[in-house]
Scaffold this active site. Sequence first.
Site, PDB file in Angstrom:
ATOM      1  N   ASP A  66       0.795  -1.236   0.000  1.00  0.00           N
ATOM      2  CA  ASP A  66       0.000   0.000   0.000  1.00  0.00           C
ATOM      3  C   ASP A  66       0.830   1.291   0.000  1.00  0.00           C
ATOM      4  OD1 ASP A  66      -2.244  -1.583   0.086  1.00  0.00           O
ATOM      5  OD2 ASP A  66      -2.444  -1.474   2.274  1.00  0.00           O
ATOM      6  N   HIS A 266      30.347   9.660  -4.005  1.00  0.00           N
ATOM      7  CA  HIS A 266      28.887   9.714  -3.836  1.00  0.00           C
ATOM      8  C   HIS A 266      28.497   9.005  -2.542  1.00  0.00           C
ATOM      9  CE1 HIS A 266      27.490  10.752  -8.180  1.00  0.00           C
ATOM     10  NE2 HIS A 266      28.129  11.721  -7.586  1.00  0.00           N
ATOM     11  N   ASP A 283      27.229  17.977  -1.043  1.00  0.00           N
ATOM     12  CA  ASP A 283      26.903  18.033  -2.475  1.00  0.00           C
ATOM     13  C   ASP A 283      25.388  17.934  -2.540  1.00  0.00           C
ATOM     14  OD1 ASP A 283      26.474  17.564  -5.179  1.00  0.00           O
ATOM     15  OD2 ASP A 283      28.151  16.182  -5.389  1.00  0.00           O
ATOM     16  N   ASP A 294      22.877  21.879  -8.517  1.00  0.00           N
ATOM     17  CA  ASP A 294      23.894  20.909  -8.107  1.00  0.00           C
ATOM     18  C   ASP A 294      25.102  21.688  -7.602  1.00  0.00           C
ATOM     19  OD1 ASP A 294      25.306  18.644  -7.652  1.00  0.00           O
ATOM     20  OD2 ASP A 294      25.662  18.131  -9.752  1.00  0.00           O
ATOM     21  N   HIS A 373      37.327  11.820 -11.064  1.00  0.00           N
ATOM     22  CA  HIS A 373      36.054  11.986 -11.778  1.00  0.00           C
ATOM     23  C   HIS A 373      36.171  13.141 -12.769  1.00  0.00           C
ATOM     24  CE1 HIS A 373      35.064  15.547  -9.315  1.00  0.00           C
ATOM     25  NE2 HIS A 373      35.419  14.845  -8.255  1.00  0.00           N
ATOM     26  N   HIS A 377      29.223  17.998 -15.904  1.00  0.00           N
ATOM     27  CA  HIS A 377      28.114  17.289 -16.556  1.00  0.00           C
ATOM     28  C   HIS A 377      27.060  18.338 -16.853  1.00  0.00           C
ATOM     29  CE1 HIS A 377      25.888  17.432 -12.718  1.00  0.00           C
ATOM     30  NE2 HIS A 377      26.989  16.993 -12.137  1.00  0.00           N
ATOM     31  N   HIS A 384      22.198  14.977 -13.763  1.00  0.00           N
ATOM     32  CA  HIS A 384      23.134  14.656 -14.851  1.00  0.00           C
ATOM     33  C   HIS A 384      22.267  14.687 -16.096  1.00  0.00           C
ATOM     34  CE1 HIS A 384      26.441  12.528 -12.286  1.00  0.00           C
ATOM     35  NE2 HIS A 384      26.059  13.677 -11.786  1.00  0.00           N
ATOM     36  N   GLU A 408      33.189  21.135 -11.334  1.00  0.00           N
ATOM     37  CA  GLU A 408      33.319  20.557  -9.995  1.00  0.00           C
ATOM     38  C   GLU A 408      34.571  19.703  -9.815  1.00  0.00           C
ATOM     39  OE1 GLU A 408      30.569  17.306  -9.157  1.00  0.00           O
ATOM     40  OE2 GLU A 408      29.523  17.706 -11.024  1.00  0.00           O
ATOM     41  N   TYR A 412      40.663  13.990  -3.349  1.00  0.00           N
ATOM     42  CA  TYR A 412      40.217  13.064  -2.297  1.00  0.00           C
ATOM     43  C   TYR A 412      41.421  12.234  -1.877  1.00  0.00           C
ATOM     44  CZ  TYR A 412      36.196  14.513  -4.986  1.00  0.00           C
ATOM     45  OH  TYR A 412      35.282  15.278  -5.678  1.00  0.00           O
ATOM     46  N   ARG A 429      35.535  18.954  -2.640  1.00  0.00           N
ATOM     47  CA  ARG A 429      34.948  19.199  -3.967  1.00  0.00           C
ATOM     48  C   ARG A 429      34.276  20.568  -3.915  1.00  0.00           C
ATOM     49  NH1 ARG A 429      32.712  14.705  -4.753  1.00  0.00           N
ATOM     50  NH2 ARG A 429      30.539  14.991  -4.123  1.00  0.00           N
ATOM     51  N   GLU A 431      31.793  22.902  -6.346  1.00  0.00           N
ATOM     52  CA  GLU A 431      30.973  22.761  -7.559  1.00  0.00           C
ATOM     53  C   GLU A 431      30.062  23.957  -7.745  1.00  0.00           C
ATOM     54  OE1 GLU A 431      28.234  19.453  -7.318  1.00  0.00           O
ATOM     55  OE2 GLU A 431      27.995  19.424  -9.490  1.00  0.00           O
TER      56      GLU A 431
HETATM   57  N1  GLY Z   1      25.684  15.920  -7.444  1.00  0.00           N
HETATM   58  C1  GLY Z   1      26.208  14.651  -7.712  1.00  0.00           C
HETATM   59  C2  GLY Z   1      26.945  14.557  -9.005  1.00  0.00           C
HETATM   60  O1  GLY Z   1      27.137  15.487  -9.703  1.00  0.00           O
HETATM   61  O2  GLY Z   1      27.346  13.482  -9.393  1.00  0.00           O
HETATM   62 MN    MN Z   2      27.554  17.462 -10.039  1.00  0.00          MN
END
Ligand code: GLY
Ligand code: MN
Length: 461
Positions: A66, A266, A283, A294, A373, A377, A384, A408, A412, A429, A431
């Site tokens: 439910d 993440h 983030d 973001d 990374h 994006h 994303h 960003e 790390y 980070r 961003e």
């Molecule tokens: N805010 C998470 C990323 O850009 O992957």
């Molecule tokens: Mn991002």
Amino acid sequence: MLPQIKLIVTLVLVLVCGTTASSMSKKENLPSDEFARRRAVFLEELRELDACAIFHTAPQYQRNHDVEFPYRQDSDFFYLTGWTQMQGVLLLTPQENSENGEEVSMFVLPRIPKREVWTGPKAGIDEAMVLPGIDQAYDYGDFYTHLGKLIKGYERLVISHGSDLVFEHEFEENFKSIRSRPSIVQEASSLLKSYRLIKSDHEINALQKAIDVTHQSLEEVLPLIPGLSFEYEVQAAIEYGFARRGAERMGFPSIVGAGKNATYLHYEDNHGTLLAGDLLLMDIGAEWNYYSADISRTVPISGKFSSEQSAIYQLVLDAQYAAIELVKPGTSWRIPHERAIEVITSGLVDLGLLEGDPTDLIQEKAYRKFFMHGTSHWLGLDVHDAGGWVGDDGKPHILKPGMVLTVEPGIYIIESEDVDQKWWNIGVRIEDDVLVTPKGHRVLSQSIPKTIQEIETLMQP
Ligand code: GLY
Ligand code: MN
């Protein structure tokens, strides 16, 4: 005052002031003719391809008995309709002469008074019928009755199932039995993404609002952090700020990681302890009219950066400034990333964290030990966002006015034998969200504090 009492007092003050502020301004949806305009542009392409198109809504996911997960519309479906309810189809059937015949049909759930006893009022067929640019609205249950007649004669069908596997399966079965059906079937998002990549003024306004809400919510929480004990307290205070300002939801699950947890890209748990001396990486992004902010900011939990933390923080900030500087029309979207890599690699050599010639280290991708990374994006309806990494020519996208991307970079540093202990568990980070303009760029999140001095000043008790 005890930190917990301070938090409660602050939140109560914020609630009281916020209630007054929010009652003064009612949230406006995107204008409905914006969706009609988007469809008109897409219909032109379909006409040239001799194609019709079908878009389905996102499925409702069951959580347990439910109880369903909160519903969010599929972004392609929302992009073309503004319709936020489940179980619907948009059918686009361009005519040779757009004045004649039905080009835009919606199939939606009719209103069911018995169900509305539970859910409250929902839009139904009458509400779909009056949307600008909709030629005909039908009962969702009658979709397959009308389908054969409406898609007859087209060479091509462009389709998005909206990730609804039940619909996908049903559609395949029904489509097979249509005698005069399009011979070419292609998925829709690869066509639609080039439109979604360039934002209209209304989209930029929605993104700006999402970013402003994120900014205000973050800025009011920063001074509280030295008095808090757990990551989830920070998360709760930020998300409360989003909700209080009218954001419909978060654009993605908030990432709030302290100390070692800031080194997970993440991080998902948000239940760690806040210790003075550690960094806290946040983030986060509010969603406004379906558009997501973001933003990442990293702050010292005590309110003051240590010298190692400052060195890494300033390096990431320098890389971010240098990358943002290169965001302009005509440049490959990869160029800001390459600049961030150069700044970070040289800086890591200067700090003794990498050894060797920066050019060779870049060639060997040695920076990936600490910066693993991408820098950017696309940002829009999805955090994303649609657009992909390469254009139709298979080459990296060239930036154009109206594109919105994140910038960003991060560093790390996990515990490891070949790294001096003084650097361990520093995760940073930074961003921001950047609009490409005809002359260069505009940082939509420009006013969110990010220099060491701005952050330390804000966090002073
Ligand atoms: N805010 C998470 C990323 O850009 O992957
Ligand atoms: Mn991002």
